[in-house]
Design a protein around this motif. Structure first.
Motif, PDB file in Angstrom:
ATOM      1  N   GLU A  98      -2.894  -3.423  -1.251  1.00  0.00           N
ATOM      2  CA  GLU A  98      -2.200  -2.117  -1.251  1.00  0.00           C
ATOM      3  C   GLU A  98      -2.286  -2.337   0.237  1.00  0.00           C
ATOM      4  OE1 GLU A  98      -3.470   0.923  -4.352  1.00  0.00           O
ATOM      5  OE2 GLU A  98      -3.755  -0.656  -5.399  1.00  0.00           O
ATOM      6  N   GLN A  99      -3.718  -2.460   0.769  1.00  0.00           N
ATOM      7  CA  GLN A  99      -3.251  -1.880   2.493  1.00  0.00           C
ATOM      8  C   GLN A  99      -4.210  -3.258   2.935  1.00  0.00           C
ATOM      9  OE1 GLN A  99      -3.079   1.080   3.072  1.00  0.00           O
ATOM     10  NE2 GLN A  99      -2.917   2.266   1.183  1.00  0.00           N
ATOM     11  N   LEU A 100      -4.469  -3.069   4.330  1.00  0.00           N
ATOM     12  CA  LEU A 100      -4.399  -4.180   5.197  1.00  0.00           C
ATOM     13  C   LEU A 100      -5.992  -4.164   4.980  1.00  0.00           C
ATOM     14  CD1 LEU A 100      -2.529  -3.969   8.182  1.00  0.00           C
ATOM     15  CD2 LEU A 100      -2.019  -6.149   6.167  1.00  0.00           C
ATOM     16  N   GLY A 101      -6.739  -5.058   5.007  1.00  0.00           N
ATOM     17  CA  GLY A 101      -7.762  -4.939   4.770  1.00  0.00           C
ATOM     18  C   GLY A 101      -8.931  -5.120   3.377  1.00  0.00           C
ATOM     19  N   ASP A 102      -8.139  -5.106   2.122  1.00  0.00           N
ATOM     20  CA  ASP A 102      -8.349  -4.863   0.648  1.00  0.00           C
ATOM     21  C   ASP A 102      -9.235  -6.325   0.257  1.00  0.00           C
ATOM     22  OD1 ASP A 102      -7.714  -1.860   0.612  1.00  0.00           O
ATOM     23  OD2 ASP A 102      -5.703  -2.798  -1.072  1.00  0.00           O
ATOM     24  N   LYS A 103     -10.414  -6.040  -0.636  1.00  0.00           N
ATOM     25  CA  LYS A 103     -11.037  -6.812  -0.762  1.00  0.00           C
ATOM     26  C   LYS A 103     -10.051  -7.826  -1.908  1.00  0.00           C
ATOM     27  CE  LYS A 103     -15.480  -5.914   0.595  1.00  0.00           C
ATOM     28  NZ  LYS A 103     -17.083  -4.895  -0.517  1.00  0.00           N
TER      29      LYS A 103
ATOM     30  N   VAL B  73      -0.143   6.913   0.929  1.00  0.00           N
ATOM     31  CA  VAL B  73       0.624   5.666   0.903  1.00  0.00           C
ATOM     32  C   VAL B  73       0.085   4.446   1.024  1.00  0.00           C
ATOM     33  CG1 VAL B  73       1.377   5.764   2.618  1.00  0.00           C
ATOM     34  CG2 VAL B  73       1.725   8.041   2.389  1.00  0.00           C
ATOM     35  N   MET B  74       0.786   3.162   0.748  1.00  0.00           N
ATOM     36  CA  MET B  74       0.443   2.056   0.509  1.00  0.00           C
ATOM     37  C   MET B  74       1.221   1.022   1.766  1.00  0.00           C
ATOM     38  SD  MET B  74       0.581   0.945  -3.040  1.00  0.00           S
ATOM     39  CE  MET B  74      -0.228   1.159  -4.381  1.00  0.00           C
ATOM     40  N   THR B  75       0.299   0.060   1.904  1.00  0.00           N
ATOM     41  CA  THR B  75       0.816  -0.287   3.501  1.00  0.00           C
ATOM     42  C   THR B  75       0.572  -1.828   2.508  1.00  0.00           C
ATOM     43  OG1 THR B  75      -0.216   0.460   5.015  1.00  0.00           O
ATOM     44  CG2 THR B  75       0.828  -1.097   5.337  1.00  0.00           C
TER      45      THR B  75
ATOM     46  N   MET C 139       6.969 -11.194   3.393  1.00  0.00           N
ATOM     47  CA  MET C 139       7.712 -10.009   4.501  1.00  0.00           C
ATOM     48  C   MET C 139       7.887  -8.900   3.445  1.00  0.00           C
ATOM     49  SD  MET C 139      11.386  -9.657   7.206  1.00  0.00           S
ATOM     50  CE  MET C 139      12.171 -10.097   4.917  1.00  0.00           C
ATOM     51  N   VAL C 140       6.592  -7.587   3.858  1.00  0.00           N
ATOM     52  CA  VAL C 140       7.511  -6.520   2.526  1.00  0.00           C
ATOM     53  C   VAL C 140       7.665  -5.626   3.274  1.00  0.00           C
ATOM     54  CG1 VAL C 140       5.822  -5.092   1.720  1.00  0.00           C
ATOM     55  CG2 VAL C 140       4.713  -6.639   2.318  1.00  0.00           C
ATOM     56  N   LEU C 141       9.157  -4.688   2.552  1.00  0.00           N
ATOM     57  CA  LEU C 141      10.511  -3.949   2.444  1.00  0.00           C
ATOM     58  C   LEU C 141      10.575  -2.821   1.727  1.00  0.00           C
ATOM     59  CD1 LEU C 141      13.069  -6.182   4.109  1.00  0.00           C
ATOM     60  CD2 LEU C 141      11.537  -5.593   5.285  1.00  0.00           C
ATOM     61  N   PRO C 142      10.012  -1.525   2.594  1.00  0.00           N
ATOM     62  CA  PRO C 142       9.661  -1.748   4.068  1.00  0.00           C
ATOM     63  C   PRO C 142       7.865  -1.450   4.072  1.00  0.00           C
ATOM     64  CG  PRO C 142       9.914   0.497   2.450  1.00  0.00           C
ATOM     65  CD  PRO C 142       9.942  -0.633   1.613  1.00  0.00           C
ATOM     66  N   GLU C 143       7.660  -1.604   5.509  1.00  0.00           N
ATOM     67  CA  GLU C 143       6.229  -1.498   5.540  1.00  0.00           C
ATOM     68  C   GLU C 143       5.197  -0.821   5.101  1.00  0.00           C
ATOM     69  OE1 GLU C 143       5.897  -2.056  10.023  1.00  0.00           O
ATOM     70  OE2 GLU C 143       7.260  -3.942  10.154  1.00  0.00           O
ATOM     71  N   THR C 144       5.350   0.662   4.826  1.00  0.00           N
ATOM     72  CA  THR C 144       5.011   1.726   3.849  1.00  0.00           C
ATOM     73  C   THR C 144       5.928   1.828   2.665  1.00  0.00           C
ATOM     74  OG1 THR C 144       5.751   3.257   4.625  1.00  0.00           O
ATOM     75  CG2 THR C 144       3.517   1.424   6.092  1.00  0.00           C
ATOM     76  N   LEU C 145       4.534   2.366   1.723  1.00  0.00           N
ATOM     77  CA  LEU C 145       5.786   3.056   0.732  1.00  0.00           C
ATOM     78  C   LEU C 145       4.875   4.246   0.097  1.00  0.00           C
ATOM     79  CD1 LEU C 145       5.828  -0.416  -2.468  1.00  0.00           C
ATOM     80  CD2 LEU C 145       7.452   0.934  -0.798  1.00  0.00           C
ATOM     81  N   SER C 146       5.263   5.204   0.143  1.00  0.00           N
ATOM     82  CA  SER C 146       5.139   6.380  -0.561  1.00  0.00           C
ATOM     83  C   SER C 146       4.587   6.116  -1.866  1.00  0.00           C
ATOM     84  CB  SER C 146       5.991   7.361   0.196  1.00  0.00           C
ATOM     85  OG  SER C 146       6.409   7.982   1.360  1.00  0.00           O
ATOM     86  N   PRO C 147       3.569   7.436  -2.732  1.00  0.00           N
ATOM     87  CA  PRO C 147       4.027   7.609  -4.149  1.00  0.00           C
ATOM     88  C   PRO C 147       4.836   7.622  -4.645  1.00  0.00           C
ATOM     89  CG  PRO C 147       2.232   8.035  -3.155  1.00  0.00           C
ATOM     90  CD  PRO C 147       3.045   8.821  -1.943  1.00  0.00           C
TER      91      PRO C 147
ATOM     92  N   LYS D 262       7.475   5.493  -4.733  1.00  0.00           N
ATOM     93  CA  LYS D 262       9.014   5.030  -4.410  1.00  0.00           C
ATOM     94  C   LYS D 262       8.733   3.229  -4.533  1.00  0.00           C
ATOM     95  CE  LYS D 262      10.625   8.256  -1.906  1.00  0.00           C
ATOM     96  NZ  LYS D 262      11.877   8.696  -2.975  1.00  0.00           N
ATOM     97  N   PRO D 263       9.632   2.292  -4.294  1.00  0.00           N
ATOM     98  CA  PRO D 263       9.802   0.884  -4.390  1.00  0.00           C
ATOM     99  C   PRO D 263      10.258   0.365  -3.303  1.00  0.00           C
ATOM    100  CG  PRO D 263      11.769   2.105  -4.926  1.00  0.00           C
ATOM    101  CD  PRO D 263      10.866   2.929  -4.725  1.00  0.00           C
ATOM    102  N   GLY D 264       9.569  -0.985  -3.552  1.00  0.00           N
ATOM    103  CA  GLY D 264       9.883  -2.211  -2.282  1.00  0.00           C
ATOM    104  C   GLY D 264      10.549  -3.293  -2.692  1.00  0.00           C
ATOM    105  N   LYS D 265      10.431  -4.237  -2.096  1.00  0.00           N
ATOM    106  CA  LYS D 265      10.315  -5.433  -1.941  1.00  0.00           C
ATOM    107  C   LYS D 265       9.213  -6.573  -1.089  1.00  0.00           C
ATOM    108  CE  LYS D 265      14.632  -6.574   0.174  1.00  0.00           C
ATOM    109  NZ  LYS D 265      15.712  -7.091  -0.153  1.00  0.00           N
ATOM    110  N   VAL D 266       9.066  -7.579  -1.941  1.00  0.00           N
ATOM    111  CA  VAL D 266       7.904  -8.382  -0.866  1.00  0.00           C
ATOM    112  C   VAL D 266       9.153 -10.275  -0.972  1.00  0.00           C
ATOM    113  CG1 VAL D 266       6.058  -9.381  -1.296  1.00  0.00           C
ATOM    114  CG2 VAL D 266       5.897  -8.063  -1.634  1.00  0.00           C
ATOM    115  N   MET D 267       9.265 -10.055   0.033  1.00  0.00           N
ATOM    116  CA  MET D 267      10.357 -11.519   0.231  1.00  0.00           C
ATOM    117  C   MET D 267       8.942 -13.073   0.278  1.00  0.00           C
ATOM    118  SD  MET D 267      12.767 -10.378   0.193  1.00  0.00           S
ATOM    119  CE  MET D 267      13.902 -11.969   0.084  1.00  0.00           C
TER     120      MET D 267
END
Length: 349
Positions: free
Chosen positions: A214-219, A162-164, A177-185, A187-192
């Motif tokens: 992919e996640q908060l705090g990634d380098k 799962v990604m955030t 803004m990222v919708l949805p806030e989490t993405l399961s393997p 699954k699609p989403g969008k970044v506005m």
């Protein structure tokens, strides 16, 4: 996956065989779809070495390594291929023995075998790690002060966790803004992305780089960078109505160039003639490049009526131009109310 920026020493003789990446995550592969990890190594010593043997931890893994002597300082590769005949997560390793030592260098590959692979490349051709996207650069074009345009980036989680997703290093003039806030393997989403023009201080081209994580705090890394360009147009209301008859008027000898080999000849630079055919002074207030690797020279920025000048566009670094995500272009901002923004396309061969 690179474990660090510093080169890690492996084996009993640390100054001999070294690698930056002793563990490679190959991600997902389909059932019975063999997957290969290629490791880059170096003989850090000053003498030749020979690899005596490479042992895999099971018969499901095949290896390929140099059989000849490797000179001091020379780089070489070792690859391992897993047959992917078991579903689920896997970790496979090989032990590399050099002549004259019984202490091995250990290399590992990790990943996951899934029942069926889904090809996302058509709809999501760009990779930001396991986060896929439908674009690899963003342009806010023809923006006026006070506008708040939005750009939608479609994304997909191609990984096994799962990604955030989030956008890192946003400048003051951008919000995300990222919708949805989490993405399961799978699954699609969008970044506005929303542009706030009040926080841009200069007309013309403004560029920055943000990072799709992919996640908060990634380098941050070059793999996750997303270039963003904004073209903010100037206010040309001075020549509205009856005043337009007195406006400056820009004329170009051409608005596109080819730099490189054309008909067997090598063209490293070209010249464009700029003429003011209007009735008042033409001002070229901004002259910018969308990509690195070009060099521009303008003889004069203020042109009296019927006056001309030369714009020279040259290749400064061809490799940079060929690697750039954006098409090479030159942007001019002028006080011509009909051509306040002029884009010169550059085709580099």
């Amino acid at each position: 996956m690179i474990l660090g920026l510093l080169m890690a020493s492996l084996g009993i003789n640390a100054q001999r065989i070294v690698t930056q990446n002793p563990v490679i995550n190959v991600g997902k592969t389909g059932f019975e779809m063999p997957v290969t990890a290629t490791f880059e190594l170096r003989n850090k010593g000053s003498r030749h070495l020979t690899i005596r043997e490479v042992k895999a931890d099971c018969g499901c893994t095949q290896v390929d390594y140099p059989k000849k002597s490797i000179s001091g300082g020379e780089k070489f590769t070792i690859s391992m291929t897993y047959d992917a005949r078991l579903l689920g997560h896997f970790t496979k390793q090989i032990a590399v023995y050099k002549m004259g030592s019984d202490e091995p260098v250990i290399l590992k590959m990790q990943g996951i075998v899934v029942p069926e692979m889904t090809d996302y490349s058509k709809n999501y051709p760009y990779s930001f790690g396991d986060l896929l996207a439908d674009v690899n650069n963003v342009e806010f074009d023809n923006v006026n002060m006070g506008d708040h345009p939005e750009v939608e980036i479609r994304v997909m989680n191609s990984g096994s966790k799962v990604m955030t997703p989030n956008v890192m290093h946003l400048p003051p003039y951008l919000t995300a803004m990222v919708l949805p806030e989490t993405l399961s393997p799978g699954k699609p989403g969008k970044v506005m992305l929303t542009l706030n023009t009040e926080n841009i201080h200069d007309f013309g081209l403004t560029q920055t780089t943000v990072y799709l994580a992919e996640q908060l705090g990634d380098k941050v890394s070059t793999e996750t960078e997303l270039p963003i360009s904004v073209v903010l147009l100037p206010n040309t209301t001075l020549f509205n109505g009856s005043n337009k008859q007195y406006a400056p008027k820009l004329q170009l000898s051409t608005d596109s160039l080819v730099l490189g080999r054309v008909n067997g000849k090598n063209h490293k630079s070209e010249v464009i003639t700029i003429t003011n055919t209007g009735r008042t002074v033409l001002n070229i207030s901004s002259l910018q490049m969308f990509t690195k690797g070009l060099k521009v020279t303008l003889n004069k920025r203020d042109l009296q009526p019927n006056e001309s000048t030369k714009l020279k566009i040259a290749v400064a670094d061809r490799n940079q131009l060929l690697k750039a995500r954006q098409k090479p272009r030159v942007l001019m901002i002028t006080n011509d109310p009909d051509l306040s923004k002029v884009v010169i396309k550059v085709n580099v061969k």
